[in-house]
Design a protein around this motif. Structure first.
Motif, mmCIF file in Angstrom:
data_model
loop_
_atom_site.group_PDB
_atom_site.id
_atom_site.type_symbol
_atom_site.label_atom_id
_atom_site.label_comp_id
_atom_site.label_asym_id
_atom_site.label_seq_id
_atom_site.Cartn_x
_atom_site.Cartn_y
_atom_site.Cartn_z
ATOM 1 N N ASP A 149 -18.542 0.404 -1.565
ATOM 2 C CA ASP A 149 -18.767 0.620 -0.141
ATOM 3 C C ASP A 149 -17.475 0.268 0.594
ATOM 4 O O ASP A 149 -17.120 -0.903 0.721
ATOM 5 N N PHE A 150 -16.777 1.288 1.105
ATOM 6 C CA PHE A 150 -15.485 1.072 1.744
ATOM 7 C C PHE A 150 -15.608 0.483 3.148
ATOM 8 O O PHE A 150 -14.593 0.199 3.790
ATOM 9 N N ASP A 151 -16.816 0.275 3.622
ATOM 10 C CA ASP A 151 -17.015 -0.409 4.900
ATOM 11 C C ASP A 151 -17.117 -1.914 4.714
ATOM 12 O O ASP A 151 -17.212 -2.653 5.699
ATOM 13 N N ARG A 152 -17.093 -2.362 3.460
ATOM 14 C CA ARG A 152 -17.166 -3.793 3.151
ATOM 15 C C ARG A 152 -15.928 -4.181 2.350
ATOM 16 O O ARG A 152 -15.284 -3.334 1.723
ATOM 17 N N PRO A 153 -15.573 -5.472 2.339
ATOM 18 C CA PRO A 153 -14.351 -5.911 1.649
ATOM 19 C C PRO A 153 -14.351 -5.569 0.160
ATOM 20 O O PRO A 153 -15.381 -5.627 -0.517
ATOM 21 N N ILE A 154 -13.178 -5.205 -0.317
ATOM 22 C CA ILE A 154 -12.945 -4.885 -1.723
ATOM 23 C C ILE A 154 -11.706 -5.650 -2.178
ATOM 24 O O ILE A 154 -10.729 -5.766 -1.431
ATOM 25 N N ALA A 155 -11.734 -6.175 -3.382
ATOM 26 C CA ALA A 155 -10.539 -6.762 -3.986
ATOM 27 C C ALA A 155 -9.849 -5.691 -4.813
ATOM 28 O O ALA A 155 -10.445 -5.142 -5.744
ATOM 29 N N LEU A 156 -8.609 -5.386 -4.452
ATOM 30 C CA LEU A 156 -7.805 -4.408 -5.188
ATOM 31 C C LEU A 156 -6.907 -5.158 -6.153
ATOM 32 O O LEU A 156 -6.050 -5.945 -5.741
ATOM 33 N N SER A 157 -7.093 -4.930 -7.438
ATOM 34 C CA SER A 157 -6.319 -5.594 -8.474
ATOM 35 C C SER A 157 -5.288 -4.631 -9.050
ATOM 36 O O SER A 157 -5.642 -3.595 -9.622
ATOM 37 N N GLU A 180 11.847 4.862 -7.692
ATOM 38 C CA GLU A 180 11.832 6.293 -7.382
ATOM 39 C C GLU A 180 10.413 6.824 -7.162
ATOM 40 O O GLU A 180 10.228 7.893 -6.576
ATOM 41 N N HIS A 181 9.412 6.070 -7.600
ATOM 42 C CA HIS A 181 8.021 6.473 -7.364
ATOM 43 C C HIS A 181 7.410 5.759 -6.161
ATOM 44 O O HIS A 181 6.196 5.804 -5.964
ATOM 45 N N GLN A 182 8.248 5.093 -5.374
ATOM 46 C CA GLN A 182 7.850 4.484 -4.099
ATOM 47 C C GLN A 182 6.647 3.538 -4.242
ATOM 48 O O GLN A 182 5.588 3.761 -3.643
ATOM 49 N N PRO A 183 6.807 2.456 -4.998
ATOM 50 C CA PRO A 183 5.675 1.551 -5.237
ATOM 51 C C PRO A 183 5.150 0.870 -3.979
ATOM 52 O O PRO A 183 3.941 0.622 -3.875
ATOM 53 N N PHE A 184 6.023 0.570 -3.015
ATOM 54 C CA PHE A 184 5.546 -0.106 -1.805
ATOM 55 C C PHE A 184 4.663 0.834 -0.993
ATOM 56 O O PHE A 184 3.626 0.419 -0.457
ATOM 57 N N ASP A 185 5.042 2.088 -0.912
ATOM 58 C CA ASP A 185 4.206 3.074 -0.240
ATOM 59 C C ASP A 185 2.898 3.274 -0.999
ATOM 60 O O ASP A 185 1.833 3.428 -0.400
ATOM 61 N N LEU A 186 2.971 3.246 -2.324
ATOM 62 C CA LEU A 186 1.768 3.410 -3.140
ATOM 63 C C LEU A 186 0.756 2.306 -2.854
ATOM 64 O O LEU A 186 -0.443 2.563 -2.688
ATOM 65 N N VAL A 187 1.235 1.056 -2.762
ATOM 66 C CA VAL A 187 0.327 -0.061 -2.470
ATOM 67 C C VAL A 187 -0.302 0.128 -1.094
ATOM 68 O O VAL A 187 -1.506 -0.106 -0.910
ATOM 69 N N ARG A 188 0.488 0.559 -0.117
ATOM 70 C CA ARG A 188 -0.069 0.788 1.220
ATOM 71 C C ARG A 188 -1.129 1.882 1.203
ATOM 72 O O ARG A 188 -2.164 1.769 1.880
ATOM 73 N N ARG A 189 -0.901 2.932 0.435
ATOM 74 C CA ARG A 189 -1.868 4.034 0.378
ATOM 75 C C ARG A 189 -3.156 3.621 -0.324
ATOM 76 O O ARG A 189 -4.247 4.111 0.014
ATOM 77 N N LEU A 190 -3.056 2.722 -1.275
ATOM 78 C CA LEU A 190 -4.246 2.238 -1.970
ATOM 79 C C LEU A 190 -4.999 1.199 -1.157
ATOM 80 O O LEU A 190 -6.238 1.212 -1.107
ATOM 81 N N PHE A 191 -4.264 0.305 -0.513
ATOM 82 C CA PHE A 191 -4.903 -0.831 0.161
ATOM 83 C C PHE A 191 -5.250 -0.525 1.611
ATOM 84 O O PHE A 191 -6.209 -1.079 2.158
ATOM 85 N N LEU A 203 -8.894 0.201 2.817
ATOM 86 C CA LEU A 203 -9.922 -0.795 2.543
ATOM 87 C C LEU A 203 -10.250 -1.597 3.805
ATOM 88 O O LEU A 203 -9.421 -1.779 4.691
ATOM 89 N N ALA A 204 -11.460 -2.105 3.864
ATOM 90 C CA ALA A 204 -11.975 -2.774 5.060
ATOM 91 C C ALA A 204 -11.279 -4.113 5.301
ATOM 92 O O ALA A 204 -10.757 -4.737 4.372
#
Length: 265
Positions: free
Chosen positions: A148-156, A167-178, A181-182
């Motif tokens: 449920d993306f309306d409730r807190p999730i722990a992203l591991s 070159e794969h932009q890891p900082f942007d990747l983390v932002r797009r994943l996290f 989340l609520a």
């Protein structure tokens, strides 16, 4: 188990894979000769590699338990690896029986063992998604079937980001994943560093890259950058053995692994 909708991928036994090498470091048996040979080369350069793998696994278990004890009931674990007891769902459902856990990995051998990741409590739920970490939109879309993306999730993202070079932009990747989340969600990270022995880790990275595995170590400042705009929970960014240790940290050399957990305000 989540239906990825994709045809089964073939296991490439000619090229090492980080998940299978990690299994070798942990003393598992689900690897191929190419994984063992590459891992042994890395161990020749850094003999404490098995200890590093164990400490990384121990951090993941401590962090997951801590968040469950603080009431987090949903976990999204990307870069799961081959099942190794205790698995993340075993830890968190031991605290919150109805916790929900979604695992994500891109190695077909992890998919082949995914049933071991789905043996959670009757009250909770565990699912598996076959996907690449560099495809966050697909991961998040499929994870919504369980979480449920309306409730807190722990992203591991434990022991994942050092396999995603700049070159794969890891900082942007983390932002797009996290980012989606609520509020109240948490980010769990661990990352190998060359801060304590640059020459050795330059050699280790050469071994990985020379065998077709993308890898990159990062400094403490670079690692801390993954938590920008988030609230680090105590003790902040630390080496793995010093983050909520179960016993007093030893006086030996620090394990070359930075870890941290942060909360979205």
């Amino acid at each position: 188990m989540t239906d990825t909708g994709d045809p089964p991928a073939l296991i490439d036994t000619t090229k090492p894979h980080p998940a299978r090498m990690y299994d070798y470091y942990l003393g598992g048996k689900d690897y191929y000769p190419v994984d063992r040979e590459t891992a042994e080369k890395a161990l020749a350069a850094f003999p404490a590699g098995r200890t590093l793998a164990r400490e990384n696994r121990a951090f993941m278990n401590r962090a997951a338990r801590l968040l469950a004890e603080r009431g987090i009931r949903q976990f999204l674990d990307i870069g799961t690896g081959i099942p190794t007891e205790p698995n993340l769902h075993t830890v968190v459902q031991g605290v919150i029986p109805d916790a929900r856990v979604v695992y994500v990995d891109n190695d077909p051998i992890v998919l082949a063992h995914a049933e071991a990741l789905l043996t959670g409590t009757s009250q909770g739920r565990t699912d598996y998604i076959q996907a690449d970490a560099r495809d966050p939109e697909t991961i998040l879309d499929k994870a919504r079937a369980t979480l449920d993306f309306d409730r807190p999730i722990a992203l591991s993202l434990v022991a994942l980001l050092h396999f995603i070079p700049d070159e794969h932009q890891p900082f942007d990747l983390v932002r797009r994943l996290f980012g989606p989340l609520a509020p109240g969600s948490h980010l769990m990270l661990s990352h190998v560093t060359g801060d304590f022995d640059p020459a050795t880790w330059e050699r280790v990275i050469e071994i990985y890259r020379g065998n077709g595995v993308e890898a990159q170590v990062r400094s403490r400042d670079e690692f801390t950058g993954f938590f920008d705009s988030l609230d680090l929970i105590d003790p902040g960014v630390e080496v793995g053995t010093h983050w909520h240790p179960v016993s007093e940290p030893g006086a030996g050399d620090p394990v070359p692994l930075y870890v941290g957990v942060a909360r979205k305000g």
